[in-house]
Write an enzyme that holds these catalytic residues in place. Structure first.
Site, PDB file in Angstrom:
ATOM      1  N   SER A 187       0.861  -1.186   0.000  1.00 26.89           N
ATOM      2  CA  SER A 187       0.000   0.000   0.000  1.00 26.89           C
ATOM      3  C   SER A 187       0.891   1.228   0.000  1.00 26.89           C
ATOM      4  O   SER A 187       2.071   1.150   0.378  1.00 26.89           O
ATOM      5  CB  SER A 187      -0.847  -0.002   1.275  1.00 26.89           C
ATOM      6  OG  SER A 187      -1.537   1.218   1.424  1.00 26.89           O
ATOM      7  N   TYR A 228      -2.053  -0.730  10.514  1.00 25.51           N
ATOM      8  CA  TYR A 228      -2.163  -1.099   9.089  1.00 25.51           C
ATOM      9  C   TYR A 228      -0.827  -0.837   8.389  1.00 25.51           C
ATOM     10  O   TYR A 228      -0.300  -1.694   7.676  1.00 25.51           O
ATOM     11  CB  TYR A 228      -3.292  -0.296   8.442  1.00 25.51           C
ATOM     12  CG  TYR A 228      -3.506  -0.580   6.966  1.00 25.51           C
ATOM     13  CD1 TYR A 228      -4.037  -1.800   6.550  1.00 25.51           C
ATOM     14  CD2 TYR A 228      -3.185   0.361   5.997  1.00 25.51           C
ATOM     15  CE1 TYR A 228      -4.242  -2.071   5.195  1.00 25.51           C
ATOM     16  CE2 TYR A 228      -3.386   0.108   4.647  1.00 25.51           C
ATOM     17  CZ  TYR A 228      -3.919  -1.109   4.253  1.00 25.51           C
ATOM     18  OH  TYR A 228      -4.113  -1.372   2.912  1.00 25.51           O
TER      19      TYR A 228
HETATM   20  P1  NDP Z   1     -11.540  -5.584  -0.632  1.00 26.60           P
HETATM   21  O1  NDP Z   1     -12.083  -5.485   0.761  1.00 26.60           O
HETATM   22  O2  NDP Z   1     -12.454  -5.275  -1.758  1.00 26.60           O
HETATM   23  O3  NDP Z   1     -10.893  -7.017  -0.865  1.00 26.60           O
HETATM   24  C1  NDP Z   1     -10.210  -7.701   0.156  1.00 26.60           C
HETATM   25  C2  NDP Z   1     -10.198  -9.166  -0.181  1.00 26.60           C
HETATM   26  O4  NDP Z   1      -9.467  -9.863   0.841  1.00 26.60           O
HETATM   27  C3  NDP Z   1     -11.592  -9.766  -0.250  1.00 26.60           C
HETATM   28  O5  NDP Z   1     -11.678 -10.557  -1.411  1.00 26.60           O
HETATM   29  C4  NDP Z   1     -11.660 -10.653   0.992  1.00 26.60           C
HETATM   30  O6  NDP Z   1     -12.423 -11.815   0.700  1.00 26.60           O
HETATM   31  C5  NDP Z   1     -10.195 -11.023   1.162  1.00 26.60           C
HETATM   32  N1  NDP Z   1      -9.891 -11.488   2.511  1.00 26.60           N
HETATM   33  C6  NDP Z   1     -10.003 -10.837   3.687  1.00 26.60           C
HETATM   34  N2  NDP Z   1      -9.667 -11.646   4.694  1.00 26.60           N
HETATM   35  C7  NDP Z   1      -9.336 -12.853   4.148  1.00 26.60           C
HETATM   36  C8  NDP Z   1      -8.919 -14.091   4.668  1.00 26.60           C
HETATM   37  N3  NDP Z   1      -8.756 -14.288   5.997  1.00 26.60           N
HETATM   38  N4  NDP Z   1      -8.650 -15.116   3.813  1.00 26.60           N
HETATM   39  C9  NDP Z   1      -8.815 -14.933   2.484  1.00 26.60           C
HETATM   40  N5  NDP Z   1      -9.211 -13.777   1.914  1.00 26.60           N
HETATM   41  C10 NDP Z   1      -9.474 -12.749   2.755  1.00 26.60           C
HETATM   42  O7  NDP Z   1     -10.271  -4.606  -0.633  1.00 26.60           O
HETATM   43  P2  NDP Z   1      -9.130  -4.309  -1.736  1.00 26.60           P
HETATM   44  O8  NDP Z   1      -9.420  -4.972  -3.017  1.00 26.60           O
HETATM   45  O9  NDP Z   1      -8.920  -2.851  -1.723  1.00 26.60           O
HETATM   46  O10 NDP Z   1      -7.867  -4.973  -1.012  1.00 26.60           O
HETATM   47  C11 NDP Z   1      -6.928  -5.788  -1.678  1.00 26.60           C
HETATM   48  C12 NDP Z   1      -5.527  -5.431  -1.172  1.00 26.60           C
HETATM   49  O11 NDP Z   1      -5.188  -4.118  -1.591  1.00 26.60           O
HETATM   50  C13 NDP Z   1      -5.377  -5.456   0.353  1.00 26.60           C
HETATM   51  O12 NDP Z   1      -4.155  -6.082   0.694  1.00 26.60           O
HETATM   52  C14 NDP Z   1      -5.329  -3.980   0.713  1.00 26.60           C
HETATM   53  O13 NDP Z   1      -4.618  -3.739   1.910  1.00 26.60           O
HETATM   54  C15 NDP Z   1      -4.620  -3.410  -0.509  1.00 26.60           C
HETATM   55  N6  NDP Z   1      -4.789  -1.975  -0.702  1.00 26.60           N
HETATM   56  C16 NDP Z   1      -6.005  -1.443  -1.078  1.00 26.60           C
HETATM   57  C17 NDP Z   1      -6.146  -0.077  -1.233  1.00 26.60           C
HETATM   58  C18 NDP Z   1      -7.450   0.547  -1.584  1.00 26.60           C
HETATM   59  O14 NDP Z   1      -7.567   1.803  -1.565  1.00 26.60           O
HETATM   60  N7  NDP Z   1      -8.479  -0.214  -1.940  1.00 26.60           N
HETATM   61  C19 NDP Z   1      -5.008   0.842  -1.054  1.00 26.60           C
HETATM   62  C20 NDP Z   1      -3.799   0.168  -0.687  1.00 26.60           C
HETATM   63  C21 NDP Z   1      -3.692  -1.171  -0.530  1.00 26.60           C
HETATM   64  P3  NDP Z   1     -13.376 -12.618   1.708  1.00 26.60           P
HETATM   65  O15 NDP Z   1     -13.933 -11.609   2.673  1.00 26.60           O
HETATM   66  O16 NDP Z   1     -14.390 -13.218   0.789  1.00 26.60           O
HETATM   67  O17 NDP Z   1     -12.488 -13.635   2.345  1.00 26.60           O
END
Ligand code: NDP
Length: 243
Positions: free
Chosen positions: A141, A154
């Site tokens: 991030s 975070y």
């Molecule tokens: P979302 O919340 O849309 O997606 C997060 C995903 O992580 C979901 O598919 C969720 O699926 C999955 N997840 C959460 N916990 C678990 C678990 N225990 N096991 C398996 N899967 C899990 O957020 P983003 O798409 O934004 O996030 C993706 C990445 O990008 C993250 O690492 C985030 O920190 C990073 N990021 C995002 C930013 C943003 O502005 N969006 C900025 C910077 C970094 P489910 O709940 O179905 O398990």
């Protein structure tokens, strides 16, 4: 169709950046295994992409559970016969000031954002070493480069992902290691958890500025599609207007 078809595992593919990455890589002709806990969403995504001509499988995955991650990797070996790329994307961001002492949220961020990435590495590294190559893409991030109030824990997890990735890169001669660091991106990341006032403020800022998840998927696809001797180590992709 891409010149080199790869076997790619994407975690956290039930929404946001993971889902967009699965779409982008499947459309390019890569074989994709998508994982997350919400299997209904994964099944619908996999079916949609298969109907469009892609090779996409799905499997329930909890990245906090090493056994679950090992089973996920094993199913890629069974379905595809090898693992070329792991996109360690799953993450959570329940923000709050440290003084709130939301210890459960801290632990969840450590478990998903850091331990989950380590579990992914443990699950795929033996197969990659055996086949003499592979690529691990860790999603960090902008918060892995700077610290802001309410994001201390975070940021700590994302700084740790950067350190881990750099160490793994230095130790590897045949595994490509890539860190992709998004800025504000449309997704479900701010939909739950943390301090409710912080969450609404961050969500409002994100909604004003955010770029589509497909922009991050494009950066990931760029790193995947480089030749085996070219390792894109780090990409920071954020909205032009983000400070
Ligand atoms: P979302 O919340 O849309 O997606 C997060 C995903 O992580 C979901 O598919 C969720 O699926 C999955 N997840 C959460 N916990 C678990 C678990 N225990 N096991 C398996 N899967 C899990 O957020 P983003 O798409 O934004 O996030 C993706 C990445 O990008 C993250 O690492 C985030 O920190 C990073 N990021 C995002 C930013 C943003 O502005 N969006 C900025 C910077 C970094 P489910 O709940 O179905 O398990």
């Amino acid at each position: 169709m891409t010149a080199s078809r790869k076997n790619v595992l994407v975690t956290g593919a039930s929404s946001g950046i993971g889902e967009a990455t699965a779409r982008r890589l499947a459309a390019a002709g890569h074989r994709v295994l998508v994982g997350a806990r919400r299997t209904g969403r994964l099944a619908a995504l996999a079916k949609e992409l298969r109907d469009a001509g892609g090779t996409v499988h799905h499997r329930e995955l909890d990245v906090c559970d090493l056994g679950s991650f090992r089973a996920f990797a094993a199913s890629a070996l069974t379905e595809f016969g090898g693992i070329d790329v792991l996109v360690n994307n799953a993450g959570v961001m329940p923000l709050s000031p440290v003084a709130d002492l939301r210890v459960d949220d801290w632990n969840r961020m450590i478990d998903v954002n850091l331990r989950g990435v380590l579990h992914g590495i443990a699950a795929v590294l033996p197969a990659m070493r055996e086949q003499g190559g592979g690529q691990i893409i860790n999603i960090s991030s902008v918060s892995g480069h700077r610290v802001d109030p309410t994001a201390a824990v975070y940021s700590a997890t994302k700084f740790a992902v950067a350190a881990l990735s750099e160490g793994l890169r230095q130790e590897s001669r045949d595994i490509r290691v890539t860190v992709v660091s998004p800025g504000f991106t449309h997704s479900e990341l701010t939909h739950q958890g943390g301090n409710p006032d912080v969450r609404s403020a961050v969500r409002a800022a994100a909604e004003q500025l955010a770029i589509p998840a497909s922009a991050i998927a494009e950066a990931i696809a760029f790193a995947v599609d480089q030749p085996a001797d070219v390792d894109v180590n780090e990409l920071v992709v954020r909205p032009t207007a983000q400070g």
